[in-house]
Design a protein around this motif. Structure first.
Motif, PDB file in Angstrom:
ATOM      1  N   UNK A  39       0.831  -1.204   0.000  1.00 42.98           N
ATOM      2  CA  UNK A  39       0.000   0.000   0.000  1.00 42.98           C
ATOM      3  C   UNK A  39       0.868   1.259   0.000  1.00 42.98           C
ATOM      4  N   UNK A  40       1.935   1.265   0.811  1.00 41.17           N
ATOM      5  CA  UNK A  40       2.842   2.424   0.841  1.00 41.17           C
ATOM      6  C   UNK A  40       3.530   2.614  -0.504  1.00 41.17           C
ATOM      7  N   UNK A  41       3.913   1.494  -1.145  1.00 35.46           N
ATOM      8  CA  UNK A  41       4.568   1.583  -2.450  1.00 35.46           C
ATOM      9  C   UNK A  41       3.640   2.180  -3.494  1.00 35.46           C
ATOM     10  N   UNK A  42       2.383   1.748  -3.497  1.00 35.18           N
ATOM     11  CA  UNK A  42       1.426   2.309  -4.447  1.00 35.18           C
ATOM     12  C   UNK A  42       1.201   3.794  -4.188  1.00 35.18           C
ATOM     13  N   UNK A  43       1.210   4.193  -2.926  1.00 33.15           N
ATOM     14  CA  UNK A  43       1.031   5.617  -2.613  1.00 33.15           C
ATOM     15  C   UNK A  43       2.223   6.432  -3.107  1.00 33.15           C
TER      16      UNK A  43
ATOM     17  N   UNK B 243     -11.411  -4.155  -3.260  1.00 34.14           N
ATOM     18  CA  UNK B 243     -11.637  -5.595  -3.437  1.00 34.14           C
ATOM     19  C   UNK B 243     -10.716  -6.210  -4.482  1.00 34.14           C
ATOM     20  N   UNK B 244      -9.878  -5.407  -5.138  1.00 36.56           N
ATOM     21  CA  UNK B 244      -8.997  -5.963  -6.167  1.00 36.56           C
ATOM     22  C   UNK B 244      -7.807  -6.693  -5.546  1.00 36.56           C
ATOM     23  N   UNK B 245      -7.479  -6.381  -4.288  1.00 38.34           N
ATOM     24  CA  UNK B 245      -6.287  -6.973  -3.664  1.00 38.34           C
ATOM     25  C   UNK B 245      -6.402  -8.487  -3.545  1.00 38.34           C
ATOM     26  N   UNK B 246      -7.539  -8.972  -2.997  1.00 38.22           N
ATOM     27  CA  UNK B 246      -7.672 -10.425  -2.844  1.00 38.22           C
ATOM     28  C   UNK B 246      -7.854 -11.114  -4.198  1.00 38.22           C
ATOM     29  N   UNK B 247      -8.345 -10.395  -5.215  1.00 39.96           N
ATOM     30  CA  UNK B 247      -8.419 -10.973  -6.559  1.00 39.96           C
ATOM     31  C   UNK B 247      -7.010 -11.186  -7.121  1.00 39.96           C
TER      32      UNK B 247
ATOM     33  N   UNK C  37     -16.021  -8.943  -5.183  1.00 39.27           N
ATOM     34  CA  UNK C  37     -16.156  -7.981  -6.289  1.00 39.27           C
ATOM     35  C   UNK C  37     -17.601  -7.859  -6.754  1.00 39.27           C
ATOM     36  N   UNK C  38     -18.238  -9.012  -6.976  1.00 41.71           N
ATOM     37  CA  UNK C  38     -19.608  -8.993  -7.510  1.00 41.71           C
ATOM     38  C   UNK C  38     -20.581  -8.362  -6.511  1.00 41.71           C
ATOM     39  N   UNK C  39     -20.357  -8.600  -5.222  1.00 45.44           N
ATOM     40  CA  UNK C  39     -21.212  -7.952  -4.226  1.00 45.44           C
ATOM     41  C   UNK C  39     -21.100  -6.431  -4.325  1.00 45.44           C
TER      42      UNK C  39
ATOM     43  N   UNK D 190      -7.715  -6.919  12.578  1.00 44.47           N
ATOM     44  CA  UNK D 190      -6.593  -6.662  11.658  1.00 44.47           C
ATOM     45  C   UNK D 190      -6.683  -5.272  11.035  1.00 44.47           C
ATOM     46  N   UNK D 191      -7.844  -4.607  11.164  1.00 43.20           N
ATOM     47  CA  UNK D 191      -8.065  -3.230  10.710  1.00 43.20           C
ATOM     48  C   UNK D 191      -7.842  -3.056   9.211  1.00 43.20           C
ATOM     49  N   UNK D 192      -8.192  -4.085   8.446  1.00 45.15           N
ATOM     50  CA  UNK D 192      -8.090  -3.981   6.991  1.00 45.15           C
ATOM     51  C   UNK D 192      -8.906  -5.097   6.358  1.00 45.15           C
ATOM     52  N   UNK D 193      -9.875  -4.720   5.517  1.00 42.05           N
ATOM     53  CA  UNK D 193     -10.663  -5.741   4.823  1.00 42.05           C
ATOM     54  C   UNK D 193      -9.815  -6.468   3.789  1.00 42.05           C
ATOM     55  N   UNK D 194      -8.857  -5.759   3.175  1.00 40.57           N
ATOM     56  CA  UNK D 194      -7.989  -6.398   2.182  1.00 40.57           C
ATOM     57  C   UNK D 194      -7.165  -7.518   2.810  1.00 40.57           C
TER      58      UNK D 194
END
Length: 586
Positions: A28-32, A102-106, A130-132, A342-346
């Motif tokens: 996440x830090x790298x993407x930022x 939701x793309x992370x777990x995909x 994703x579909x939800x 864990x404070x993160x859904x991803x």
């Protein structure tokens, strides 16, 4: 020895899981670092954000760039608090962040593409989330645009309770921050500053250099040169002079003193944000994939035979009649509680994806766990909002409540009644397709998370007329195709003879088989070693493999793990016949 080996494997599993969670944080830090400033620029254009569809797409793209719905939500809170954005305009952006995260777990499911059965389950378990999100947006975005019910309900809640600011608790972050903050620390205020139009923020680095600073505001009786358009920007009409070149005024100066430097690896590195981001991106992806592969190997070695059968039965069994329906709601609460920890859904959904892949957790059980994860991440956002200063507390809390209400509304739409659980059926259908044509998984991710949002965003820039003119015919055509497909399966007699199948179209227009041959040829040409070429040649002829597997379809279900079945001989016979077929073909 067996006990010692089991304990050792469990400790290794916890260690790999810890590294997996830390690598997601570093990712996440790298993407930022790579796209954070671009995300701030995207959010800065307020005229585009007035279009709900554009706001939705911007929420998706910004969350993809920073790989954190918490970060993108905090940027939106900053913009609302500064007055650049109203809460009504922020609602579609919050919906978009829900899709983007939701793309992370995909992507995590893509690492299990080696085995078709595992990949089928893992990809279906990941895309059910994703579909939800997509289906919820398709229903709730038009409803919110027409009525504004989420805005009014959350405003009523905020106005009804006198909520005072407090401090958000740190749970899992206490453990993971020890490692992640020793590698990299980011200044989140830079992205927010770019989004609210602060010119000084554009030249700042996202890499945090000083962890402790002191700001002192001193009133100086000094005339200062300021670059302002005119006297109207002076602090007072009586304290404003113009000599033709500069405007002079009496002004307070805030001086910031650096007290203590941060202690992380990149604090003294003379590299650009992009270079550091790319280094961290490569390393975090390497650690992420390695930990995931090792976690799956360990789980497969630990969860086999009777142990696996017992665990699978415990996780997937419903309560006895008439309380079977309660099981799913308890799973939602478990998902919410674990995500709160864990404070993160991803992190949570990415952690259960390998378990779905090896067959320990069924798709039907992973679905309510993912829904609970959506609720859990909003409770974290609500606590973080309650830690906001008094002047931004109301706006931050309302946006967090909008996120919470959106997920609750989605659950009401797509969970209580069994036949409304469309995400499960859609995810299983996509899992079957990607198991047969594994390249289609990449097409799905690129199309739904990049090309489609960029197309909608580009049309939004041209105005409502262009968006409606191009989008409306496409949507109508898609609805007609879906209705015809439904009638072909359920009531083909209602259709004309020509429309009872798609055979009147060219094969490439209604089948992926011709495209699979193209991809196979392209892959074969790109391979540079004999082993890769042999694998590509094997993938070009799936018919032989499918014919053998179909003969034994009665022995194993598609979404069950064969390793958990007592009939291991069936699997051995399949492998033997596949080897014989390969040898005879060669």
């Amino acid at each position: 020895m067996r006990v010692l080996v089991s304990v050792g494997k469990f400790i290794l599993l916890l260690g790999f899981l810890y590294m997996f969670i830390c690598s997601l944080d570093i990712l996440s830090s790298a993407f930022q670092l790579v796209g954070g400033k671009a995300a701030g620029d995207i959010l800065q254009d307020n005229t585009i954000l007035s279009n709900p569809l554009a706001g939705l797409v911007i929420g998706v793209l910004v969350t993809l760039l920073v790989q954190s719905s918490s970060t993108s939500s905090s940027i939106v809170v900053s913009m609302v608090s500064s007055g650049l954005l109203t809460v009504q305009l922020a609602v579609p952006i919050i919906m978009g962040t829900n899709i983007g995260t939701s793309v992370t777990n995909t992507l995590v499911a893509m690492t299990q593409a080696g085995d078709r059965s595992t990949f089928r389950r893992a990809f279906a378990g990941a895309t059910v989330h994703d579909f939800f999100n997509w289906l919820s947006v398709l229903v709730l975005l038009p409803l919110e645009t027409a009525t504004g019910y989420m805005y009014y309900v959350t405003k009523l809640i905020v106005d009804s309770f006198k909520i005072e600011s407090g401090e958000a608790p740190d749970l899992l972050n206490v453990i993971t921050d020890v490692l992640t903050e020793s590698i990299i620390q980011l200044d989140q205020a830079v992205i927010s500053g770019i989004a609210i139009g602060d010119p000084a923020a554009r030249n700042k680095s996202l890499i945090k250099k000083w962890c402790q600073t002191f700001t002192n505001t001193v009133s100086l009786q000094t005339l200062m040169n300021v670059t302002v358009p005119g006297p109207e920007n002076c602090t007072s009409p009586s304290l404003c002079w113009d000599d033709g070149n500069y405007t002079f005024t009496l002004k307070n100066i805030s001086e910031t003193y650096n007290v203590q430097k941060c202690k992380h690896l990149f604090v003294n590195v003379n590299l650009s944000d992009l270079a550091v981001g790319l280094i961290l991106l490569a390393l975090s992806l390497l650690v992420l994939c390695s930990c995931l592969i090792l976690i799956v190997k360990l789980l497969n070695s630990m969860l086999k035979g009777q142990v696996a059968a017992v665990i699978k039965k415990i996780l997937n069994t419903n309560f006895p009649f008439p309380f079977g329906w309660v099981t799913g709601y308890i799973a939602i609460l478990v998902g919410a509680g674990m995500t709160f920890i864990v404070q993160s859904s991803s992190v949570f959904t990415s952690a259960i994806t390998p378990l779905v892949g090896i067959g320990v957790i069924s798709i039907e059980r992973a679905y309510p766990l993912s829904l609970g994860s959506n609720i859990g991440t909003t409770t974290t956002a609500i606590l973080a909002a309650m830690a906001s200063p008094g002047d931004t507390l109301a706006n931050a809390l309302q946006i967090a409540l909008v996120h919470f209400l959106f997920n609750i509304s989605g659950i009401i739409l797509w969970y209580p009644i069994p036949f409304t659980r469309l995400p499960i059926r859609l995810a299983k259908g996509l899992g079957n397709i990607t198991a047969s044509y594994r390249w289609f998984a990449g097409v799905y991710i690129i199309s739904f998370f990049f090309l489609l949002p960029l197309l909608i965003f580009s049309l939004s820039l041209a105005g409502w007329q262009v968006l409606a003119g191009v989008g409306a015919p496409l949507v109508i055509m898609l609805i007609i195709i879906l209705v015809i497909n439904l009638l072909q399966k359920r009531k083909p007699g209602c259709l004309p003879a020509a429309l009872r199948s798609w055979d009147f179209l060219p094969l490439w227009a209604h089948s992926l088989a011709p495209w699979d041959k193209v991809v196979g040829v392209f892959t074969a040409k790109c391979c540079c070693c004999c082993k890769c070429c042999q694998l590509a040649a094997d993938d070009q002829e799936p018919g032989e493999k499918e014919s053998v597997e179909k003969n034994y379809k009665s022995h194993t279900e598609v979404y069950d793990n064969p390793a958990m079945s007592a009939e291991k001989e069936v699997e051995n016979e399949i492998n033997l016949e596949l080897k014989i077929l390969k040898m005879t073909r060669l």
